[in-house]
Design a protein around this motif. Structure first.
Motif, PDB file in Angstrom:
ATOM      1  N   GLY A  88       0.783  -1.223   0.000  1.00 37.61           N
ATOM      2  CA  GLY A  88       0.000   0.000   0.000  1.00 37.61           C
ATOM      3  C   GLY A  88       0.821   1.283   0.000  1.00 37.61           C
ATOM      4  O   GLY A  88       0.619   2.152  -0.851  1.00 37.61           O
ATOM      5  N   PRO A  89       1.773   1.442   0.940  1.00 37.01           N
ATOM      6  CA  PRO A  89       2.526   2.705   0.966  1.00 37.01           C
ATOM      7  C   PRO A  89       3.235   3.001  -0.346  1.00 37.01           C
ATOM      8  O   PRO A  89       3.230   4.148  -0.816  1.00 37.01           O
ATOM      9  N   ARG A  90       3.805   1.991  -0.957  1.00 38.33           N
ATOM     10  CA  ARG A  90       4.548   2.223  -2.197  1.00 38.33           C
ATOM     11  C   ARG A  90       3.613   2.677  -3.318  1.00 38.33           C
ATOM     12  O   ARG A  90       3.926   3.609  -4.072  1.00 38.33           O
ATOM     13  N   GLN A  91       2.448   2.034  -3.454  1.00 37.83           N
ATOM     14  CA  GLN A  91       1.562   2.435  -4.541  1.00 37.83           C
ATOM     15  C   GLN A  91       0.883   3.776  -4.266  1.00 37.83           C
ATOM     16  O   GLN A  91       0.655   4.567  -5.186  1.00 37.83           O
ATOM     17  N   ILE A  92       0.558   4.058  -3.006  1.00 40.45           N
ATOM     18  CA  ILE A  92      -0.008   5.376  -2.688  1.00 40.45           C
ATOM     19  C   ILE A  92       0.986   6.468  -3.079  1.00 40.45           C
ATOM     20  O   ILE A  92       0.616   7.482  -3.686  1.00 40.45           O
ATOM     21  N   ARG A  93       2.252   6.262  -2.740  1.00 41.30           N
ATOM     22  CA  ARG A  93       3.264   7.256  -3.125  1.00 41.30           C
ATOM     23  C   ARG A  93       3.312   7.414  -4.642  1.00 41.30           C
ATOM     24  O   ARG A  93       3.360   8.540  -5.154  1.00 41.30           O
TER      25      ARG A  93
ATOM     26  N   ASP B 256     -11.636   1.030   3.264  1.00 40.50           N
ATOM     27  CA  ASP B 256     -12.841   0.228   3.030  1.00 40.50           C
ATOM     28  C   ASP B 256     -14.102   0.899   3.574  1.00 40.50           C
ATOM     29  O   ASP B 256     -15.212   0.381   3.399  1.00 40.50           O
ATOM     30  N   SER B 257     -13.958   2.074   4.198  1.00 44.03           N
ATOM     31  CA  SER B 257     -15.145   2.866   4.532  1.00 44.03           C
ATOM     32  C   SER B 257     -15.863   3.297   3.263  1.00 44.03           C
ATOM     33  O   SER B 257     -17.087   3.475   3.257  1.00 44.03           O
ATOM     34  N   LEU B 258     -15.102   3.456   2.176  1.00 48.51           N
ATOM     35  CA  LEU B 258     -15.697   3.825   0.892  1.00 48.51           C
ATOM     36  C   LEU B 258     -16.343   2.602   0.248  1.00 48.51           C
ATOM     37  O   LEU B 258     -15.904   1.463   0.444  1.00 48.51           O
ATOM     38  N   ASP B 259     -17.372   2.850  -0.527  1.00 50.14           N
ATOM     39  CA  ASP B 259     -17.987   1.752  -1.264  1.00 50.14           C
ATOM     40  C   ASP B 259     -16.956   1.134  -2.212  1.00 50.14           C
ATOM     41  O   ASP B 259     -16.117   1.852  -2.774  1.00 50.14           O
ATOM     42  N   PRO B 260     -16.981  -0.198  -2.386  1.00 50.87           N
ATOM     43  CA  PRO B 260     -15.999  -0.823  -3.279  1.00 50.87           C
ATOM     44  C   PRO B 260     -16.082  -0.345  -4.727  1.00 50.87           C
ATOM     45  O   PRO B 260     -15.147  -0.559  -5.493  1.00 50.87           O
ATOM     46  N   ALA B 261     -17.159   0.324  -5.100  1.00 49.75           N
ATOM     47  CA  ALA B 261     -17.201   0.933  -6.428  1.00 49.75           C
ATOM     48  C   ALA B 261     -16.107   1.982  -6.584  1.00 49.75           C
ATOM     49  O   ALA B 261     -15.599   2.211  -7.677  1.00 49.75           O
ATOM     50  N   TYR B 262     -15.735   2.633  -5.475  1.00 51.79           N
ATOM     51  CA  TYR B 262     -14.715   3.676  -5.496  1.00 51.79           C
ATOM     52  C   TYR B 262     -13.339   3.154  -5.091  1.00 51.79           C
ATOM     53  O   TYR B 262     -12.319   3.715  -5.511  1.00 51.79           O
ATOM     54  N   ALA B 263     -13.318   2.114  -4.259  1.00 56.77           N
ATOM     55  CA  ALA B 263     -12.046   1.645  -3.700  1.00 56.77           C
ATOM     56  C   ALA B 263     -12.061   0.120  -3.582  1.00 56.77           C
ATOM     57  O   ALA B 263     -12.172  -0.425  -2.480  1.00 56.77           O
TER      58      ALA B 263
ATOM     59  N   SER C   1      -4.850  -2.243  -0.620  1.00 54.74           N
ATOM     60  CA  SER C   1      -4.229  -3.493  -1.051  1.00 54.74           C
ATOM     61  C   SER C   1      -4.142  -3.518  -2.573  1.00 54.74           C
ATOM     62  O   SER C   1      -5.091  -3.914  -3.262  1.00 54.74           O
ATOM     63  N   PRO C   2      -3.013  -3.077  -3.131  1.00 50.94           N
ATOM     64  CA  PRO C   2      -2.888  -2.917  -4.579  1.00 50.94           C
ATOM     65  C   PRO C   2      -3.195  -4.156  -5.416  1.00 50.94           C
ATOM     66  O   PRO C   2      -3.709  -4.008  -6.530  1.00 50.94           O
ATOM     67  N   PRO C   3      -2.914  -5.390  -4.955  1.00 49.53           N
ATOM     68  CA  PRO C   3      -3.182  -6.534  -5.842  1.00 49.53           C
ATOM     69  C   PRO C   3      -4.648  -6.669  -6.266  1.00 49.53           C
ATOM     70  O   PRO C   3      -4.934  -7.343  -7.257  1.00 49.53           O
ATOM     71  N   TYR C   4      -5.577  -6.034  -5.541  1.00 45.07           N
ATOM     72  CA  TYR C   4      -7.000  -6.183  -5.857  1.00 45.07           C
ATOM     73  C   TYR C   4      -7.549  -4.997  -6.635  1.00 45.07           C
ATOM     74  O   TYR C   4      -8.763  -4.850  -6.773  1.00 45.07           O
ATOM     75  N   ASP C   5      -6.657  -4.165  -7.165  1.00 44.24           N
ATOM     76  CA  ASP C   5      -7.076  -3.038  -7.995  1.00 44.24           C
ATOM     77  C   ASP C   5      -6.014  -2.849  -9.071  1.00 44.24           C
ATOM     78  O   ASP C   5      -5.026  -2.145  -8.877  1.00 44.24           O
ATOM     79  N   ALA C   6      -6.232  -3.501 -10.198  1.00 47.48           N
ATOM     80  CA  ALA C   6      -5.212  -3.526 -11.249  1.00 47.48           C
ATOM     81  C   ALA C   6      -4.909  -2.148 -11.808  1.00 47.48           C
ATOM     82  O   ALA C   6      -3.819  -1.912 -12.341  1.00 47.48           O
ATOM     83  N   HIS C   7      -5.850  -1.205 -11.696  1.00 46.57           N
ATOM     84  CA  HIS C   7      -5.665   0.111 -12.295  1.00 46.57           C
ATOM     85  C   HIS C   7      -5.149   1.155 -11.307  1.00 46.57           C
ATOM     86  O   HIS C   7      -4.883   2.288 -11.706  1.00 46.57           O
TER      87      HIS C   7
END
Length: 322
Positions: free
Chosen positions: A63-68, A248-255, A292-298
Motif C-alpha cells: 500500500g505505501p509504495r503504490q499510494i506514493r 474500506d469505509s468507501l464503497d468498493p465501487a470507489y475503492a 491493497s494494490p493486488p485487488y485493484d489492477a488500475h
C-alpha cells in the motif's frame, strides 16, 4: 504548531509537473524531499508496509509504495478549501517503518518505538498503511505524548473485536485494545461508515456503551456529511484528536483495492466532507490504511488514498488558507 524560525531553510515543496514529468522524479509522497528522521519537520508522511494482521485478503504491505506512486499528480494548493500546506509547514517523506514481516507482535513493538522517537520531534505524522493493526501502536505513542486522545475513525468495520483466532492483536481489534489500555478519551470518539454483516445484532453497540458516537453507513446515504461533521467536531473537540481512515469505509465501487470489502459504503465526496470537516480540530496524527494494490489492477484505490492523505495535510493545525 510550527518549527519555522526566520533563519530556517525554505519550506520543502513537491516537485512540480513542469520541472519533471509526472511519471519521473522521486517515488516519494507528492515527490517531496526525503529525510531519515522527523527532525525539523512540522508534518511528515511515513509508511508502514504491514499486512500480517489481515484476516482476509493480504497485500497492504504494498500500500505505501503504490499510494506514493499515485500521489504524483497532486499539486501543492487545495483549490476547494484554498489550503496552502507547503506555504505553512515543513513537510517531508521520512520513508517506511522497518517492520518484522514474520512476527506481528514484534512489528507492533517496532512501530510503537518508531513513533515514540518520531513524536519526540513534535511532528504530526500522516501514515500510509498497512493494515489497521498499526493504529494500536500509533495510539500507544500518541497517548504517551498527549494523554488519552479523541478519535475520528472512518471504517466499514468497528475494529473492536475482543480477539481473532484467539489473538488479541490483529486488524480487527485495535480500538478494543486502545480502550482497555486507556489510550482514548472515550467520550471524544466517533466512528463513521460502519456497515455489513456481523456475528451478533448488537455488535456495534459496544462502542456506544463506551461513549462513542457511532454513525452507520446507512445513516450517511443520499446526503451531505457536512452537518454531521459539525456535530462530530463538537463531540471530539476540546483536546488532541487522531484521525484513522480505513479505505474500506468507501464503497468498493470507489475503492476495490482492499482486503475486506463491504457494499453500501461512503462516497468520495462524503470522504472529502469528513476530512475537510476536521478543520479546526487539534489533529495530532492521521492515517490512511488498508489499501491493497493486488485487488485493484488500475491503481484507482491508491489514487483515492493519496488524495485523501493530501486532504488530511490540508486540515492540520497551522495550515494557512489563501
Amino acid at each position: 504548531m510550527s518549527h519555522q524560525p526566520t533563519d530556517r531553510a525554505p519550506l520543502n515543496q513537491p516537485l512540480g509537473g513542469n520541472e519533471m514529468p509526472r511519471f519521473g522524479g522521486p517515488a516519494t509522497m507528492m515527490r517531496l524531499p526525503t529525510q531519515h528522521s522527523a527532525a525539523g519537520l512540522d508534518a511528515c508522511f511515513v509508511g508502514i508496509p504491514l499486512d500480517i494482521g489481515t484476516s482476509n485478503r493480504p497485500g497492504t504491505r504494498f500500500g505505501p509504495r503504490q499510494i506514493r506512486d499515485e500521489s504524483r499528480m497532486l499539486r501543492p494548493f487545495n483549490m476547494a478549501t484554498r489550503a496552502a500546506p507547503f506555504e505553512s509547514l515543513q513537510v517531508a517523506d521520512i520513508g517506511d517503518v522497518p517492520i518484522n514481516t514474520f512476527d506481528l507482535k514484534k512489528s507492533v513493538g517496532i512501530i510503537e518505538r518508531f513513533y515514540h522517537e518520531m513524536l519526540g520531534h513534535d511532528v504530526i505524522p500522516l501514515t500510509l498503511g498497512g493494515d489497521h493493526t498499526i493504529a494500536l501502536p500509533i495510539l500507544r505513542a500518541m497517548a504517551a505524548k498527549h494523554g488519552p486522545v479523541g478519535l475520528i475513525h472512518v471504517d466499514a468495520h468497528a475494529d473492536i473485536n475482543d480477539q481473532m483466532f484467539g489473538e488479541q492483536i490483529a486488524h480487527g481489534t485495535p480500538f478494543r485494545r486502545a480502550v482497555e489500555e486507556g489510550l482514548l478519551d472515550t467520550q471524544r470518539v466517533a466512528q463513521i461508515g460502519l456497515r455489513g454483516t456481523g456475528y451478533a445484532a448488537d455488535e456495534f453497540d459496544w462502542g456506544r456503551d463506551q461513549g462513542f458516537r457511532v454513525v452507520p453507513a446507512e445513516a450517511c446515504w443520499h446526503q451531505s456529511l457536512t452537518p454531521l461533521m459539525a456535530e462530530i467536531r463538537d463531540k471530539v473537540g476540546g483536546g488532541p484528536v487522531y484521525l484513522s481512515f480505513d479505505i474500506d469505509s468507501l464503497d468498493p465501487a470507489y475503492a476495490p483495492g482492499t482486503g475486506t470489502v463491504e457494499i453500501g459504503g461512503l462516497t468520495i465526496p462524503q470522504a472529502l466532507e469528513i476530512i475537510r470537516g476536521c478543520h479546526g480540530l487539534d489533529l495530532v496524527g492521521c492515517d490512511l490504511v488498508e489499501v491493497s494494490p493486488p485487488y485493484d489492477a488500475h491503481g484507482q484505490t491508491a489514487v483515492v488514498a493519496a488524495n485523501l492523505l493530501f486532504e488530511m495535510l490540508c486540515v492540520l493545525p497551522g495550515v494557512k488558507r489563501r
